[in-house]
Design a protein around this motif. Structure first.
Motif, PDB file in Angstrom:
ATOM      1  N   THR A   1       0.995  -1.427  -0.180  1.00 40.71           N
ATOM      2  CA  THR A   1      -0.059   0.144   0.174  1.00 40.71           C
ATOM      3  C   THR A   1       0.565   1.052  -0.231  1.00 40.71           C
ATOM      4  N   PRO A   2       0.344   2.464  -0.825  1.00 36.03           N
ATOM      5  CA  PRO A   2       1.337   3.390  -0.620  1.00 36.03           C
ATOM      6  C   PRO A   2       1.509   4.267   0.540  1.00 36.03           C
ATOM      7  N   ARG A   3       2.479   4.555   0.653  1.00 36.22           N
ATOM      8  CA  ARG A   3       2.738   5.716   2.246  1.00 36.22           C
ATOM      9  C   ARG A   3       3.692   6.538   2.104  1.00 36.22           C
ATOM     10  N   PRO A   4       3.667   7.549   2.248  1.00 37.63           N
ATOM     11  CA  PRO A   4       4.561   8.920   2.306  1.00 37.63           C
ATOM     12  C   PRO A   4       5.581   8.968   2.727  1.00 37.63           C
ATOM     13  N   TRP A   5       6.114   7.745   3.414  1.00 42.67           N
ATOM     14  CA  TRP A   5       7.531   7.665   3.471  1.00 42.67           C
ATOM     15  C   TRP A   5       8.416   6.466   2.910  1.00 42.67           C
ATOM     16  N   HIS A   6       7.517   6.077   1.688  1.00 42.94           N
ATOM     17  CA  HIS A   6       7.714   4.829   1.133  1.00 42.94           C
ATOM     18  C   HIS A   6       8.682   5.532  -0.358  1.00 42.94           C
ATOM     19  N   ARG A   7       9.307   5.588  -0.735  1.00 44.75           N
ATOM     20  CA  ARG A   7       9.996   5.929  -1.716  1.00 44.75           C
ATOM     21  C   ARG A   7      10.813   4.572  -2.110  1.00 44.75           C
ATOM     22  N   GLU A   8      10.520   4.417  -3.455  1.00 43.00           N
ATOM     23  CA  GLU A   8      11.778   3.251  -4.900  1.00 43.00           C
ATOM     24  C   GLU A   8      12.484   3.457  -4.560  1.00 43.00           C
ATOM     25  N   PRO A   9      14.008   2.508  -4.685  1.00 43.40           N
ATOM     26  CA  PRO A   9      15.005   2.761  -4.519  1.00 43.40           C
ATOM     27  C   PRO A   9      14.903   3.326  -6.672  1.00 43.40           C
ATOM     28  N   ALA A  10      16.682   4.323  -6.711  1.00 48.33           N
ATOM     29  CA  ALA A  10      16.404   4.820  -7.155  1.00 48.33           C
ATOM     30  C   ALA A  10      16.952   3.359  -8.546  1.00 48.33           C
ATOM     31  N   THR A  11      16.476   4.023  -9.762  1.00 46.72           N
ATOM     32  CA  THR A  11      17.737   3.412 -11.249  1.00 46.72           C
ATOM     33  C   THR A  11      18.284   3.872 -11.932  1.00 46.72           C
ATOM     34  N   SER A  12      19.287   3.508 -12.033  1.00 42.48           N
ATOM     35  CA  SER A  12      20.746   4.013 -12.301  1.00 42.48           C
ATOM     36  C   SER A  12      20.836   3.870 -14.147  1.00 42.48           C
TER      37      SER A  12
END
Length: 262
Positions: A251-262
């Protein structure tokens, strides 16, 4: 031994007639308008609203004392303080704690943001060290350390123990907590149990200095009957732990960020 049903269990009775009379006495007064400001920001010991000449302030917060006067419950509250609240554990309280298998633990951080948690184990998992100190073990968990994190900022702690099976009564223990590593704790108290359940060893302990101890009345405590349960101690299996019982994963939540992709 045959199966025991709830109606066959009879409380042994620790709430006597005088206590029950106290709980049922003095019906609520008609609602009054609160004329005293409720703001209270200073971290000072609560003043005794019942008299200026008492050498020791009454238990409780300044806020509860203020509302007792505003809502007309000050006489009942004074009677409860004088008859039921102790600043230590008496023999009956120690015996009660020694047979409890779970406790509800409340803590908060320095901003007052609260957390309530459950601690459980076999009878005796909460150890009474003396009249003014008890301790309970902390095991490997989900790694969040919410209760311990709060204690590291703010030592105030509230513990509620409830007997749901026989006496149908509860005990509040409020005080100040500190975190002690298992090895350091055993150096001081070598008789502490090394293992409580299926090889689980405490990583550290929470030691509580008792400031208030008092009864929680039985009027609304439900009766429960223990049943046998197969437990998977120490497992990391999410299904066995019920880790996503409420379907929160993904479930989306404000503190969750997907890891950056290079």
């Amino acid at each position: 031994m045959g199966r025991v049903t709830p109606d066959q269990l009879t409380p042994t009775g620790t709430a006597d007639a005088a206590l029950l009379a106290l709980e049922l006495s003095d019906p609520p007064s008609p609602a009054r308008r609160v004329t005293t400001p409720l703001q209270h920001h200073e971290l000072v010991p609560p003043l005794d609203p019942f008299g200026e000449d008492r050498p020791v302030p009454l238990p409780g917060s300044a806020g509860e004392h203020l509302l007792q006067r505003a809502f007309g419950t000050d006489k009942r509250a004074r009677r409860f303080y004088d008859e039921q609240v102790l600043d230590h554990l008496n023999a009956e309280m120690k015996e009660f704690i020694g047979r409890m298998e779970m406790a509800f633990v409340a803590t908060s951080d320095t901003r007052g943001e609260c957390d309530a948690s459950l601690r459980a184990g076999p009878p005796g998992f909460i150890q009474v060290l003396d009249d003014r100190h008890l301790c309970y073990p902390e095991y490997r968990g989900n790694g969040v350390l919410a209760s311990l994190g709060n204690i590291s900022e703010n030592p105030h702690i509230g513990i509620l123990l409830v007997d749901f099976v026989t006496d149908l009564i509860g005990l509040h223990v409020n005080g100040r907590a500190r975190i002690v590593e298992d090895a350091d704790m055993r150096a001081i108290h070598p008789a502490l149990p090394a293992e409580f359940d299926r090889g689980r060893t405490p990583e550290r302990w929470v030691v509580v200095q008792v400031e208030e101890a008092y009864v929680h009345c039985r009027k609304h405590i439900p009766r429960m009957v223990p049943v046998h349960r197969q437990r998977s101690w120490g497992t990391d299996d999410s299904r066995r732990k019920g880790g996503d019982y409420f379907g929160a994963k993904g479930t989306p939540r404000p503190w969750h960020r997907e890891p950056a992709t290079s």
